[in-house]
Design a protein around this motif. Sequence first.
Motif, PDB file in Angstrom:
ATOM      1  N   ALA A  74     -70.800  32.673  66.473  1.00 41.70           N
ATOM      2  CA  ALA A  74     -71.360  33.990  66.170  1.00 41.70           C
ATOM      3  C   ALA A  74     -70.236  34.984  65.901  1.00 41.70           C
ATOM      4  CB  ALA A  74     -72.206  34.472  67.338  1.00 41.70           C
ATOM      5  N   ARG A  75     -70.466  35.868  64.945  1.00 40.39           N
ATOM      6  CA  ARG A  75     -69.487  36.914  64.621  1.00 40.39           C
ATOM      7  C   ARG A  75     -69.926  38.208  65.301  1.00 40.39           C
ATOM      8  NH1 ARG A  75     -68.992  37.601  58.544  1.00 40.39           N
ATOM      9  NH2 ARG A  75     -67.599  35.799  58.717  1.00 40.39           N
ATOM     10  N   ILE A  76     -69.027  38.793  66.081  1.00 41.01           N
ATOM     11  CA  ILE A  76     -69.349  39.990  66.864  1.00 41.01           C
ATOM     12  C   ILE A  76     -68.223  41.006  66.698  1.00 41.01           C
ATOM     13  CG2 ILE A  76     -69.652  40.913  69.199  1.00 41.01           C
ATOM     14  CD1 ILE A  76     -70.866  38.194  69.960  1.00 41.01           C
ATOM     15  N   ALA A  77     -68.587  42.263  66.572  1.00 42.60           N
ATOM     16  CA  ALA A  77     -67.608  43.355  66.547  1.00 42.60           C
ATOM     17  C   ALA A  77     -67.637  44.061  67.895  1.00 42.60           C
ATOM     18  CB  ALA A  77     -67.925  44.330  65.424  1.00 42.60           C
ATOM     19  N   LEU A  78     -66.511  44.045  68.574  1.00 42.51           N
ATOM     20  CA  LEU A  78     -66.376  44.772  69.840  1.00 42.51           C
ATOM     21  C   LEU A  78     -65.874  46.177  69.549  1.00 42.51           C
ATOM     22  CD1 LEU A  78     -64.574  42.046  71.991  1.00 42.51           C
ATOM     23  CD2 LEU A  78     -67.000  42.673  72.086  1.00 42.51           C
ATOM     24  N   THR A  79     -66.578  47.180  70.057  1.00 40.45           N
ATOM     25  CA  THR A  79     -66.110  48.562  69.913  1.00 40.45           C
ATOM     26  C   THR A  79     -66.046  49.192  71.305  1.00 40.45           C
ATOM     27  OG1 THR A  79     -68.294  49.613  69.643  1.00 40.45           O
ATOM     28  CG2 THR A  79     -67.231  48.715  67.663  1.00 40.45           C
ATOM     29  N   PHE A  80     -65.001  49.952  71.537  1.00 45.76           N
ATOM     30  CA  PHE A  80     -64.802  50.605  72.829  1.00 45.76           C
ATOM     31  C   PHE A  80     -64.558  52.087  72.623  1.00 45.76           C
ATOM     32  CE2 PHE A  80     -63.551  46.203  73.553  1.00 45.76           C
ATOM     33  CZ  PHE A  80     -64.171  45.922  74.765  1.00 45.76           C
ATOM     34  N   ASP A  81     -65.211  52.897  73.455  1.00 46.10           N
ATOM     35  CA  ASP A  81     -64.971  54.336  73.431  1.00 46.10           C
ATOM     36  C   ASP A  81     -63.942  54.693  74.495  1.00 46.10           C
ATOM     37  OD1 ASP A  81     -66.887  54.451  71.505  1.00 46.10           O
ATOM     38  OD2 ASP A  81     -68.353  55.587  72.678  1.00 46.10           O
ATOM     39  N   ALA A  82     -62.967  55.487  74.087  1.00 48.03           N
ATOM     40  CA  ALA A  82     -61.979  56.038  75.023  1.00 48.03           C
ATOM     41  C   ALA A  82     -62.208  57.545  75.031  1.00 48.03           C
ATOM     42  CB  ALA A  82     -60.565  55.687  74.585  1.00 48.03           C
ATOM     43  N   CYS A  83     -63.072  57.984  75.924  1.00 52.80           N
ATOM     44  CA  CYS A  83     -63.549  59.366  75.915  1.00 52.80           C
ATOM     45  C   CYS A  83     -62.546  60.312  76.563  1.00 52.80           C
ATOM     46  CB  CYS A  83     -64.891  59.457  76.631  1.00 52.80           C
ATOM     47  SG  CYS A  83     -66.092  58.207  76.124  1.00 52.80           S
ATOM     48  N   MET A  84     -62.367  60.165  77.858  1.00 53.14           N
ATOM     49  CA  MET A  84     -61.421  60.954  78.642  1.00 53.14           C
ATOM     50  C   MET A  84     -60.904  60.046  79.748  1.00 53.14           C
ATOM     51  SD  MET A  84     -63.636  64.475  78.730  1.00 53.14           S
ATOM     52  CE  MET A  84     -65.188  63.587  78.747  1.00 53.14           C
ATOM     53  N   GLY A  85     -60.089  60.571  80.627  1.00 57.76           N
ATOM     54  CA  GLY A  85     -59.610  59.765  81.742  1.00 57.76           C
ATOM     55  C   GLY A  85     -58.489  58.823  81.347  1.00 57.76           C
ATOM     56  N   GLN A  86     -58.368  57.724  82.092  1.00 58.80           N
ATOM     57  CA  GLN A  86     -57.270  56.789  81.913  1.00 58.80           C
ATOM     58  C   GLN A  86     -57.752  55.514  81.214  1.00 58.80           C
ATOM     59  OE1 GLN A  86     -54.189  57.729  82.770  1.00 58.80           O
ATOM     60  NE2 GLN A  86     -55.036  59.680  83.505  1.00 58.80           N
ATOM     61  N   ALA A  87     -56.799  54.651  80.887  1.00 64.24           N
ATOM     62  CA  ALA A  87     -57.129  53.365  80.270  1.00 64.24           C
ATOM     63  C   ALA A  87     -57.547  52.372  81.343  1.00 64.24           C
ATOM     64  CB  ALA A  87     -55.924  52.829  79.512  1.00 64.24           C
ATOM     65  N   ASP A  88     -58.510  51.530  80.988  1.00 65.56           N
ATOM     66  CA  ASP A  88     -58.950  50.475  81.897  1.00 65.56           C
ATOM     67  C   ASP A  88     -58.118  49.227  81.592  1.00 65.56           C
ATOM     68  OD1 ASP A  88     -60.248  48.480  83.326  1.00 65.56           O
ATOM     69  OD2 ASP A  88     -62.237  49.362  83.010  1.00 65.56           O
ATOM     70  N   GLU A  89     -57.139  48.985  82.450  1.00 70.64           N
ATOM     71  CA  GLU A  89     -56.211  47.870  82.219  1.00 70.64           C
ATOM     72  C   GLU A  89     -56.904  46.520  82.326  1.00 70.64           C
ATOM     73  OE1 GLU A  89     -53.209  47.827  81.144  1.00 70.64           O
ATOM     74  OE2 GLU A  89     -52.937  50.003  81.062  1.00 70.64           O
ATOM     75  N   ARG A  90     -58.001  46.428  83.052  1.00 73.24           N
ATOM     76  CA  ARG A  90     -58.737  45.169  83.146  1.00 73.24           C
ATOM     77  C   ARG A  90     -59.193  44.717  81.766  1.00 73.24           C
ATOM     78  NH1 ARG A  90     -63.141  47.303  87.312  1.00 73.24           N
ATOM     79  NH2 ARG A  90     -62.996  48.964  85.742  1.00 73.24           N
ATOM     80  N   ILE A  91     -59.681  45.670  80.996  1.00 75.64           N
ATOM     81  CA  ILE A  91     -60.168  45.354  79.648  1.00 75.64           C
ATOM     82  C   ILE A  91     -58.999  45.202  78.684  1.00 75.64           C
ATOM     83  CG2 ILE A  91     -61.575  46.166  77.722  1.00 75.64           C
ATOM     84  CD1 ILE A  91     -63.264  47.712  79.792  1.00 75.64           C
ATOM     85  N   LEU A  92     -58.082  46.148  78.722  1.00 78.99           N
ATOM     86  CA  LEU A  92     -56.960  46.132  77.784  1.00 78.99           C
ATOM     87  C   LEU A  92     -56.135  44.857  77.926  1.00 78.99           C
ATOM     88  CD1 LEU A  92     -55.294  47.596  75.642  1.00 78.99           C
ATOM     89  CD2 LEU A  92     -54.012  48.700  77.498  1.00 78.99           C
ATOM     90  N   SER A  93     -55.827  44.483  79.146  1.00 81.55           N
ATOM     91  CA  SER A  93     -55.001  43.285  79.348  1.00 81.55           C
ATOM     92  C   SER A  93     -55.730  42.020  78.893  1.00 81.55           C
ATOM     93  CB  SER A  93     -54.600  43.159  80.821  1.00 81.55           C
ATOM     94  OG  SER A  93     -55.740  43.018  81.653  1.00 81.55           O
TER      95      SER A  93
END
Length: 279
Positions: A74-93
């Motif tokens: 399956a082809r999927i596009a992941l999109t993430f919003d970075a609204c305010m606050g800090q980066a979530d290293e769990r996801i980024l890493s």
Amino acid sequence: MNRILLASAFLLVSISAVFADETPSALPASAVVSPVPAAVSPVPAVISPAPKVPALKLVEPHLHIARSNIAGHARIALTFDACMGQADERILSTLVRERIPATIFVTARWLKRNPATVAVFLQNPDLFELENHGQNHIPAVDTPALIYGIASAGSPQAVRQEVEGGAAAMVAAGLPAPHWFRGSTAKYDLSAIGEIRAMGYRIAGYSVNGDGGSLLGAGITEKRIASAKDGDVVISHINQPTHAAGEGVAKALVDLKAKGTQFVRLGDVEDTGDDKTTE
């Protein structure tokens, strides 16, 4: 003669007495009543009904990408919003370690607070496509309204400022000029959609709400994202490192990759958005 005069005098006195009895004496001032006109019923004021204000119509556009049509991939596009606050290293890493591409929508406010993460994005241009989430995370609605408790831009000029301010901040941070825009809350009114499209932006809806605004638990978040199908666009958040949802996002990404999912960025494939968001 005297008798005639006396009789006349007596007659005059008698007549005077008769008229005095028939003519009322003057009334005291307190008893004088001025003539009163007939009672007039008050005329009720005519109150025109308030004009009906049409209810504000908000839309939350859907977006799909071209399917792979390959069983098990399956082809999927992941999109993430970075609204305010800090980066979530769990996801980024996880994205970096697993080499999973994604489209990240950043606000000017988030960019200012996260220069180290911006550097990671720039170091991995094959993974990350950075797009515009606005200047101050204000809903791109050109009529005054509260959306999830957030005041909308409220005018066409304010919508333009939100979009252009976000783009300017991205360029100032060394990022490429954006082509996509996603407003705060992902809700718009139709006139604002037209205004943003006239500015040259495609508007990023979605088809799978992965983390419920980063407010869902890890388990339900993992299930939602893992349920994405061929052609889906997933929305989640990468700016809430203290929320349980981030753990679920990271797990779901690993699960999907293990299933043979083909991850793409929005700029990599054709797409279809409703409400004239991509036409």
